[in-house]
Design an enzyme around this catalytic site. Structure first.
Site, PDB file in Angstrom:
ATOM      1  N   ARG A 180       1.058  -1.036   0.035  1.00  0.00           N
ATOM      2  CA  ARG A 180       0.097  -0.042   0.111  1.00  0.00           C
ATOM      3  C   ARG A 180       0.850   1.171  -0.133  1.00  0.00           C
ATOM      4  NH1 ARG A 180      -5.089   1.807   4.101  1.00  0.00           N
ATOM      5  NH2 ARG A 180      -3.521   1.583   5.927  1.00  0.00           N
ATOM      6  N   ASP A 461      -4.661   2.960  13.958  1.00  0.00           N
ATOM      7  CA  ASP A 461      -3.677   3.761  12.926  1.00  0.00           C
ATOM      8  C   ASP A 461      -4.169   5.017  12.901  1.00  0.00           C
ATOM      9  OD1 ASP A 461      -5.793   3.672  11.327  1.00  0.00           O
ATOM     10  OD2 ASP A 461      -4.840   2.414   9.719  1.00  0.00           O
TER      11      ASP A 461
END
Length: 547
Positions: A180, A461
């Protein structure tokens, strides 16, 4: 490095046709190890990408702001009339590689060396190595991450813990690796092109592709990417052009690069068909990036007083607007032959057996909802959750490797009103204080170089910190009342912040508090939460704190 390509002669012939006008400068320090993954050939490739694509990123970001201004003025997002023919057409995407046919459980995490090994060894099908929301992109960490992924692809990665001597190495059959890259809004300040800081997305893409595509293809895999934070099919079209250019440059077949796009912004949910169509040679699926999606719902509808979200703990996937999002994603993907990936289980296994069983029960129920909706797979944040998620999808799939046969064609159409539905639930003092503590601790970790942080039993996150601070900002803007009768104001937030700093200090201990960056984190959080305009991403001002 270029001699590793599957067909060197074709590659060299292809590259002779490409030229760029411009100067790429690396302003960050490169150690010998870092130079090895960012040699002159890789810099040439990155320079070509920047010359052709970097300026258009700023144009795409400007379009985002224009659309947001219209929504702030009272408009609501909707499906696009000008692309109706794409939505109503009978086209399909152009194929999914064999090693991506079964993605029933994926694990995600940053690119730390030990974490990469543990993730690839977990009982999962795919590891998404993350340069975005679970990573704080300090220069050395970004480059170390590229080294770690190169070594993982080559099968040479290992790690010995200096504290206890414990050794980690890859199993014989590791998970499939997907990288990613950073979102279009994030920059890489240590590299400039013609004096302008370049997009982090191009940097991450160029290095991972350059260092790994040949060896991945030799193994029967390929250069696979997760693309985050898209807001429109025009942005997907930009990525399509990047992929086509790269395949031409290296003399590779169209469709060698494969991507999964996260639908984690409210504007993007109205353009899922168009995003799949724009990337049809390269895309294999869409993913419900639900935490960022909740953040985007707040951010997009921030000026709409009838769509203020309650405490984040009660904004669960069974809420109408989120369930509609999940079902529409499944239906849209499967109509086009693409995978519909579920969202994240962010829980961390607990040491206490009773508490741990409660965690696993929550994961089981969450994944059962996704599987019954027709998702082809799901995400977990910790290897300890993999078996539970595997069991759910194993039961749902039976002999199948995915649920592409689940069309949801009999469903009532999902409307714009369904996707924008207000969410019921309380706004509480406890929820506001919890938001403050989570955001404070996460921001402190992020500006200290750690983007993946265990807080109160969840692996957090950037998305959850974004929800936490954006919710409070929205409550202040609309003068919402808490369950204790207090109206949320800037002054009340500042009072609670001062009190919750003391709670965090007690929780982490005086020594950890004093050695950390909690005061700076509190200042940044206060600035973000009490500003007149909502800052798009906390990671943008946060980046100034990183080397």
């Amino acid at each position: 490095m270029l001699t590793n390509t599957p067909d060197r002669e074709n590659t060299n012939q292809a590259q002779e046709t490409f030229h760029t006008e411009g100067q790429l400068d690396v302003t960050g320090t490169l150690s010998p190890e870092h130079q090895a993954i960012f040699p002159v050939e890789a810099q040439t490739f990155l320079s070509l990408l920047c010359g052709k694509f970097a300026q258009r990123v700023d144009e795409l970001l400007a379009v985002r702001e224009q659309k947001q201004a219209r929504i702030d003025a009272g408009a609501l997002p909707d499906f696009l009339e000008e692309t109706r023919d794409i939505r109503e057409g009978s086209w399909k995407i152009q194929g999914i590689p064999q090693d991506l046919q079964d993605r029933r459980v994926e694990i995600t995490g940053p690119t730390d060396r030990k974490m990469v090994i543990n993730a690839l060894n977990a009982n999962v099908k795919v590891f998404m190595a993350d340069f975005e929301d679970s990573m704080s992109p300090a220069w050395d960490k970004v480059l170390d991450g590229q080294i770690n992924l190169r070594d993982a692809v080559n099968g040479t990665i290992s790690y010995t813990n200096p504290a206890n001597g414990k050794h980690y190495q890859l199993n014989d059959d590791p998970a499939v690796l997907i990288c990613r890259v950073r979102g279009l809004h994030l920059k890489e300040k240590h590299v400039t092109f013609n004096g302008q800081i370049i997009p982090g997305a191009l940097f991450d893409f160029a290095l991972y592709f350059y260092n790994n595509y040949a060896n991945l293809m030799k193994k029967g895999s390929g250069p696979y990417f997760y693309i985050p934070k898209l807001q429109s099919h025009h942005e997907a079209q930009w990525w399509s052009e990047v992929f086509h250019f790269t395949e031409d440059y290296f003399g590779l077949d169209t469709g060698t690069i494969k991507a999964t796009v996260l639908i984690e912004t409210l504007p993007a949910v109205f353009e899922m068909d168009e995003i799949l169509f724009a990337l049809k040679e390269h895309i294999v699926g869409l993913n419900c990036g639900r935490w960022d999606y909740i953040f985007s719902y707040i951010k997009t509808l921030k000026k709409h007083p009838d769509r203020v979200l309650p405490d984040r703990q009660v904004v669960t996937m069974d809420k109408p607007f989120l369930n509609a999002y999940s079902r529409l994603l499944v239906r849209t993907c499967h109509k086009r032959g693409a995978f519909a990936m579920g969202g994240m289980a962010a829980f961390i296994p607990a040491k206490d057996p009773q508490t741990n069983q409660q965690v696993l029960d929550k994961v089981y129920n969450d994944k059962t909802l996704e599987a019954s909706n027709g998702h082809d797979g799901t995400w977990v944040a910790h290897p300890g959750l993999a078996d539970t998620a595997m069991a759910v999808f194993g039961q749902a799939l039976g002999e199948r490797s995915n649920q592409l046969n689940v069309s949801r064609e009999q469903d009532a159409p999902v409307t714009a009103a369904d996707l924008l539905a207000p969410c019921d639930g309380d706004i509480t003092e406890q929820g506001m204080r919890h938001n403050i503590r989570v955001a404070l601790q996460y921001i402190e970790a992020w500006i200290s170089g750690n983007g993946c942080v265990p807080i109160y039993g969840l692996m957090e996150d950037a998305a959850t910190a974004e929800i936490s601070r954006a919710s409070i900002w929205q409550w202040i803007q609309h003068g919402k009342a808490l369950d204790n009768g207090q109206t949320v104001t800037k002054a009340l937030f500042e009072k609670y912040l001062a009190e919750e700093i003391e709670v965090v200090k007690q929780e982490v201990g005086e020594a950890r508090y004093q050695s950390g960056r909690f005061e700076q984190a509190a200042e940044l959080m206060a600035e973000l939460t009490t500003s007149d305009e909502l800052t798009n991403f906390l990671t943008i001002p946060g980046y100034d704190y990183l080397d």
